[in-house]
Design a protein around this motif. Structure first.
Motif, PDB file in Angstrom:
ATOM      1  N   ARG A   1      21.146  36.938  38.874  1.00  0.00           N
ATOM      2  CA  ARG A   1      21.819  37.576  39.900  1.00  0.00           C
ATOM      3  C   ARG A   1      22.054  39.081  39.712  1.00  0.00           C
ATOM      4  NH1 ARG A   1      24.475  32.726  38.580  1.00  0.00           N
ATOM      5  NH2 ARG A   1      24.369  31.143  40.308  1.00  0.00           N
ATOM      6  N   ARG A   2      22.289  39.773  40.841  1.00  0.00           N
ATOM      7  CA  ARG A   2      22.790  40.899  40.759  1.00  0.00           C
ATOM      8  C   ARG A   2      24.274  40.915  40.765  1.00  0.00           C
ATOM      9  NH1 ARG A   2      20.187  43.612  46.223  1.00  0.00           N
ATOM     10  NH2 ARG A   2      22.529  43.692  46.412  1.00  0.00           N
ATOM     11  N   GLY A   3      24.739  42.224  40.076  1.00  0.00           N
ATOM     12  CA  GLY A   3      26.243  42.564  40.210  1.00  0.00           C
ATOM     13  C   GLY A   3      26.829  41.782  38.963  1.00  0.00           C
ATOM     14  N   ARG A   4      28.236  41.920  39.026  1.00  0.00           N
ATOM     15  CA  ARG A   4      29.186  41.561  37.931  1.00  0.00           C
ATOM     16  C   ARG A   4      29.461  40.093  38.317  1.00  0.00           C
ATOM     17  NH1 ARG A   4      33.265  46.049  38.116  1.00  0.00           N
ATOM     18  NH2 ARG A   4      34.462  44.759  36.895  1.00  0.00           N
ATOM     19  N   PHE A   5      29.749  39.884  39.528  1.00  0.00           N
ATOM     20  CA  PHE A   5      30.535  38.530  39.714  1.00  0.00           C
ATOM     21  C   PHE A   5      29.423  37.630  40.664  1.00  0.00           C
ATOM     22  CE2 PHE A   5      33.583  41.849  39.453  1.00  0.00           C
ATOM     23  CZ  PHE A   5      34.472  41.479  38.650  1.00  0.00           C
ATOM     24  N   VAL A   6      29.834  36.296  40.554  1.00  0.00           N
ATOM     25  CA  VAL A   6      29.029  35.343  41.292  1.00  0.00           C
ATOM     26  C   VAL A   6      30.134  35.047  42.641  1.00  0.00           C
ATOM     27  CG1 VAL A   6      28.086  33.060  41.104  1.00  0.00           C
ATOM     28  CG2 VAL A   6      28.236  34.436  39.202  1.00  0.00           C
TER      29      VAL A   6
ATOM     30  N   GLN B   1      28.551  42.103  48.541  1.00  0.00           N
ATOM     31  CA  GLN B   1      29.343  41.997  47.229  1.00  0.00           C
ATOM     32  C   GLN B   1      28.876  43.421  46.451  1.00  0.00           C
ATOM     33  OE1 GLN B   1      27.412  38.986  44.709  1.00  0.00           O
ATOM     34  NE2 GLN B   1      28.408  39.583  43.061  1.00  0.00           N
ATOM     35  N   SER B   2      27.873  43.988  46.795  1.00  0.00           N
ATOM     36  CA  SER B   2      27.469  45.421  46.070  1.00  0.00           C
ATOM     37  C   SER B   2      28.431  46.423  46.530  1.00  0.00           C
ATOM     38  CB  SER B   2      25.997  45.879  46.629  1.00  0.00           C
ATOM     39  OG  SER B   2      25.677  46.908  45.920  1.00  0.00           O
ATOM     40  N   LEU B   3      29.083  46.431  47.689  1.00  0.00           N
ATOM     41  CA  LEU B   3      29.830  47.483  48.245  1.00  0.00           C
ATOM     42  C   LEU B   3      31.343  47.099  47.511  1.00  0.00           C
ATOM     43  CD1 LEU B   3      29.012  47.320  52.078  1.00  0.00           C
ATOM     44  CD2 LEU B   3      28.703  49.176  50.449  1.00  0.00           C
ATOM     45  N   TRP B   4      31.659  45.950  47.528  1.00  0.00           N
ATOM     46  CA  TRP B   4      32.839  45.472  46.900  1.00  0.00           C
ATOM     47  C   TRP B   4      32.807  46.094  45.713  1.00  0.00           C
ATOM     48  CZ3 TRP B   4      33.525  40.686  43.955  1.00  0.00           C
ATOM     49  CH2 TRP B   4      34.856  40.795  43.190  1.00  0.00           C
ATOM     50  N   GLU B   5      31.702  45.792  44.857  1.00  0.00           N
ATOM     51  CA  GLU B   5      32.090  45.885  43.253  1.00  0.00           C
ATOM     52  C   GLU B   5      32.007  47.587  43.154  1.00  0.00           C
ATOM     53  OE1 GLU B   5      28.596  44.030  41.533  1.00  0.00           O
ATOM     54  OE2 GLU B   5      29.580  42.018  41.575  1.00  0.00           O
TER      55      GLU B   5
ATOM     56  N   SER C   1      33.622  49.595  45.106  1.00  0.00           N
ATOM     57  CA  SER C   1      34.986  49.903  45.169  1.00  0.00           C
ATOM     58  C   SER C   1      35.671  49.649  44.100  1.00  0.00           C
ATOM     59  CB  SER C   1      35.630  49.149  46.401  1.00  0.00           C
ATOM     60  OG  SER C   1      35.783  47.790  46.116  1.00  0.00           O
ATOM     61  N   LEU C   2      35.246  48.714  43.065  1.00  0.00           N
ATOM     62  CA  LEU C   2      36.129  48.325  41.658  1.00  0.00           C
ATOM     63  C   LEU C   2      36.071  49.471  40.638  1.00  0.00           C
ATOM     64  CD1 LEU C   2      35.558  44.652  41.869  1.00  0.00           C
ATOM     65  CD2 LEU C   2      37.561  45.729  42.767  1.00  0.00           C
ATOM     66  N   VAL C   3      34.894  50.267  40.751  1.00  0.00           N
ATOM     67  CA  VAL C   3      34.601  51.090  39.715  1.00  0.00           C
ATOM     68  C   VAL C   3      36.052  52.033  39.347  1.00  0.00           C
ATOM     69  CG1 VAL C   3      33.564  53.179  39.008  1.00  0.00           C
ATOM     70  CG2 VAL C   3      32.262  51.185  40.296  1.00  0.00           C
ATOM     71  N   GLY C   4      36.561  51.861  38.261  1.00  0.00           N
ATOM     72  CA  GLY C   4      37.450  52.783  37.668  1.00  0.00           C
ATOM     73  C   GLY C   4      39.071  52.019  37.978  1.00  0.00           C
ATOM     74  N   GLY C   5      39.017  50.974  38.446  1.00  0.00           N
ATOM     75  CA  GLY C   5      40.255  50.234  38.974  1.00  0.00           C
ATOM     76  C   GLY C   5      40.557  49.343  37.675  1.00  0.00           C
ATOM     77  N   ASP C   6      41.662  48.504  38.136  1.00  0.00           N
ATOM     78  CA  ASP C   6      42.358  47.176  37.427  1.00  0.00           C
ATOM     79  C   ASP C   6      40.972  46.102  37.213  1.00  0.00           C
ATOM     80  OD1 ASP C   6      44.349  48.948  37.121  1.00  0.00           O
ATOM     81  OD2 ASP C   6      45.420  47.699  38.792  1.00  0.00           O
TER      82      ASP C   6
ATOM     83  N   LEU D   1      39.689  39.527  50.395  1.00  0.00           N
ATOM     84  CA  LEU D   1      40.709  40.438  51.040  1.00  0.00           C
ATOM     85  C   LEU D   1      40.079  41.858  51.209  1.00  0.00           C
ATOM     86  CD1 LEU D   1      43.713  39.546  48.672  1.00  0.00           C
ATOM     87  CD2 LEU D   1      43.655  39.559  50.993  1.00  0.00           C
ATOM     88  N   TRP D   2      39.344  42.166  50.182  1.00  0.00           N
ATOM     89  CA  TRP D   2      38.391  43.448  50.195  1.00  0.00           C
ATOM     90  C   TRP D   2      37.638  43.293  51.602  1.00  0.00           C
ATOM     91  CZ3 TRP D   2      33.461  44.060  50.923  1.00  0.00           C
ATOM     92  CH2 TRP D   2      32.818  45.289  51.064  1.00  0.00           C
ATOM     93  N   LEU D   3      36.916  42.257  51.820  1.00  0.00           N
ATOM     94  CA  LEU D   3      36.031  42.118  52.873  1.00  0.00           C
ATOM     95  C   LEU D   3      36.815  42.386  54.325  1.00  0.00           C
ATOM     96  CD1 LEU D   3      33.311  41.545  54.294  1.00  0.00           C
ATOM     97  CD2 LEU D   3      33.599  38.837  53.798  1.00  0.00           C
TER      98      LEU D   3
END
Length: 362
Positions: free
Chosen positions: A277-282, A311-315, A317-322, A333-335
């Motif tokens: 899988r790509r990305g950090r989350f499933v 999912q890629s766009l969401w991840e 947006s998370l860079v540097g966040g909590d 919620l992000w979507l």
């Protein structure tokens, strides 16, 4: 018997990892005599097989061997025949509203023509009134065949289906009277005292749901006016976190210890291992289903949805966040915010991740 056109669907993979829509009227339908858990499973399987052709053919067809294989557990041809007799003979009440008026429909689940040989065919048709509910429902439960196949208790399977009607909502809560819950679990007057009902029926059913489903079902008893009698139960389903889902494995059993998820093992939801899988989350099946419903509200065709792109766009947006504690709800919620920005250029400057977390806190 005259020849009637019937559907014949290709056999589905052994994993049975397929999701289909079961109308709210079918979920809440109440048989007037008790069925067995295998009857409920068989109905779901036959509905799945016919689902894409409900409007095209009056009669559907499936190999007998496939039915026996899906039910499993030593299910024999004679057992299939008995299940069909119960599904075809039981009266079923469906209570619903149409334009503000209350209705009571009395139907059967289906009619069937069974070839009494394991290499034969089962031809079946749904009750005409039942079919009007099953076809293209507006409100439905997204049933996973793997999950439905795993249940051992009728109460657990029916709670699972009811919870799926609510887990799609931002505030998923529903309340049911103890009497209605007894009827739903098909226990009648057995365990008349609430404490016995809770220990013998409710708690085991909820535990089974929580072990099988992609969500957790919590419940709380509600007392009547005098404060001494339990009159209702309030249920609150929530999607499982990635950590909770990591304990689930293909072919999960309801007994024995759980094993840690292997990164090289194909997942029952999308057929890929975690390493592929790509990305950090499933994004699991329930998350994708909720996302598809949300995107459809914004005019996106379900067939064109690229979940990995969102999912890629969401991840990003998370860079540097909590840290993300609940990836499923935070992604949804992000979507929602992301799609609002697409339809309202004035929101372009807003950060989707920050706005989504602000909404969640409120």
């Amino acid at each position: 018997m005259p020849s009637i056109p019937s559907t014949r669907i290709a056999r589905i993979p052994p994993s049975y990892d397929r999701t289909f829509r079961k109308a709210i009227e079918a979920v809440t339908a109440q048989p007037q005599t008790s069925l067995e858990i295998v009857d409920h499973k068989l109905f779901d399987y036959l509905l799945y097989i016919a689902h894409d052709a409900l409007t095209h053919r009056p009669v559907h067809s499936v190999p007998v061997r496939d039915c026996l294989k899906y039910i499993g557990g030593g299910y024999r041809l004679v057992d299939l025949e008995e299940s069909l007799l119960r599904l075809g003979g039981v009266n079923v009440e469906i209570r619903y509203k149409d334009e503000g008026r209350e209705h009571l429909a009395i139907v059967h689940f289906l009619s069937a023509d069974l070839c009494r040989a394991e290499n034969g065919e089962l031809r079946y048709a749904f009750d005409p009134i039942m079919l009007t509910f099953l076809n293209q429902p507006n409100i439905y439960a997204a049933i996973n065949l793997m999950h439905a196949r795993s249940f051992r208790r009728i109460g657990a399977k029916r709670l699972y289906e009811h919870a799926l009607l609510y887990v799609k909502r931002y505030h998923p809560v529903w309340k049911v009277s103890v009497g209605e819950l007894r009827t739903m679990c098909e226990v009648g007057d057995t365990y008349a005292r609430y404490n016995n009902f809770r220990q013998k029926v409710l708690e085991p059913a909820v535990a089974e749901v929580n072990q099988i489903a992609g969500f957790v079902l919590d419940f709380e008893p509600i007392t009547s006016g005098d404060g001494s009698t339990i009159s209702h139960i309030e249920f609150r389903p929530r999607l499982k976190t990635k950590e909770e889902l990591d304990h689930l494995r293909p072919g999960i059993q309801l007994v024995g210890s759980r094993k840690v998820r292997d990164a090289k093992t194909a997942d029952i939801f999308d057929g890929r291992s975690d390493e592929q899988r790509r990305g950090r989350f499933v994004l699991y099946a329930e998350t994708r289903e909720l996302a598809a419903i949300l995107l459809e509200k914004y005019g996106v065709d379900r067939e064109t949805i690229d979940f990995e792109e969102y999912q890629s766009l969401w991840e990003q947006s998370l860079v540097g966040g909590d840290p993300v504690r609940d990836p499923h709800n935070e992604f949804l919620l992000w979507l929602d915010v992301h799609m609002k920005k697409q339809h309202n250029p004035g929101l372009d400057r807003a950060d989707g991740g920050i706005v989504a977390r602000f909404i969640k806190k409120r």
